[in-house]
Design a protein around this motif. Structure first.
Motif, short mmCIF file in Angstrom:
data_model
loop_
_atom_site.label_atom_id
_atom_site.label_comp_id
_atom_site.label_asym_id
_atom_site.label_seq_id
_atom_site.Cartn_x
_atom_site.Cartn_y
_atom_site.Cartn_z
N ILE A 216 78.27 13.96 4.56
CA ILE A 216 78.23 13.97 6.06
C ILE A 216 79.49 14.58 6.46
O ILE A 216 79.57 15.35 7.35
CB ILE A 216 78.16 12.27 6.48
N PRO A 217 80.55 14.30 5.58
CA PRO A 217 81.89 15.08 6.11
C PRO A 217 81.91 16.63 6.23
O PRO A 217 82.62 17.17 6.73
CB PRO A 217 82.77 14.64 5.34
N ASN A 218 80.76 17.10 5.43
CA ASN A 218 80.91 18.53 5.34
C ASN A 218 79.60 19.13 5.96
O ASN A 218 79.17 20.24 5.55
CB ASN A 218 80.99 19.10 4.04
N ILE A 219 79.01 18.43 6.84
CA ILE A 219 77.43 19.04 7.28
C ILE A 219 77.86 20.16 8.18
O ILE A 219 78.81 20.09 9.13
CB ILE A 219 76.87 17.66 8.03
N PRO A 220 77.19 21.25 7.96
CA PRO A 220 77.17 22.44 8.81
C PRO A 220 76.54 22.07 10.25
O PRO A 220 75.88 21.41 10.42
CB PRO A 220 76.56 23.27 8.24
N ALA A 221 77.09 22.81 11.40
CA ALA A 221 76.88 22.44 12.65
C ALA A 221 75.06 22.97 12.80
O ALA A 221 74.57 22.41 13.70
CB ALA A 221 77.55 23.54 13.48
N SER A 222 74.89 23.72 11.93
CA SER A 222 73.49 24.12 12.12
C SER A 222 72.56 23.21 11.97
O SER A 222 71.29 23.19 12.16
CB SER A 222 73.09 25.50 11.14
#
Length: 194
Positions: free
Chosen positions: A3-9
């Protein structure tokens, strides 16, 4: 994915709470309480949103209404009488701070010497020139002349204002003439922005 590194896409639905967006996420000029004039590149600002003009930009003529009459009018009355329904104008100020500049012009004549006639402007409140005098001329043989009134009125209202020309004599013996010889009489009202 973490979750902390989820891409905006990957964010394809839902709504972010304002508290989750940093202050730097939006351009500061999008703040409508501090909008830069350079970003106003199209559209029209409604007059109701303009509460004051910068120094030096006041006094604009916002609207003009006028009326004319080419019929000779007469009276022997010592009380003000309406010149005619045609020497009357209606104007609705767009702001309470607006002033109305009223211009009246007519050829006048009175049938006796040492008598005078007076021309004035009335509105719903009565004779608006009563504290400022009207315009008069002494009469006699071949003693025709012109009357010109310029008056700046402050209605302090956005309701429709009606202004009409009235005239009278100072004695019941003479006859007063307005638009003498069927000349053109006129009334003009201009709304002047503050």
């Amino acid at each position: 994915n973490e979750i902390p590194n989820i891409p905006a896409s990957k964010i394809t639905s839902g709504t972010f709470a304002d508290a989750r967006l940093p202050a730097t996420a939006l351009n500061s000029n999008v703040d409508l309480t501090n909008l830069s004039a350079s970003n106003l590149t199209s559209g029209t600002i409604p007059a109701a949103r303009i509460t004051a003009l910068p120094a030096g930009l006041g006094g604009k003529v916002l609207q003009v209404v006028s009326a004319t009459d080419t019929t000779q009018r007469t009276t022997t009355s010592t009380s003000f009488v309406t010149a005619s329904n045609t020497l009357s104008v209606n104007i609705t100020p767009s702001a309470t701070s607006s002033k109305i500049l009223i211009l009246v012009s007519s050829m006048i004549y009175i049938s006796q010497q040492h008598r005078w006639l007076e021309v004035t402007i009335f509105n719903a409140s009565g004779n608006i020139l009563s504290s400022n005098g009207g315009s008069g001329i002494y009469g006699g043989a071949d003693n025709a002349g012109s009357v010109s009134i310029n008056y700046l009125h402050s209605p302090n209202s956005t309701s429709q204002q009606t202004y009409d020309v009235r005239f009278r004599v100072n004695n019941t013996n003479p006859t007063a003439y307005l638009n003498y010889g069927n000349s053109t009489g006129s009334i003009v009202a201009l709304e002047i922005g503050a």
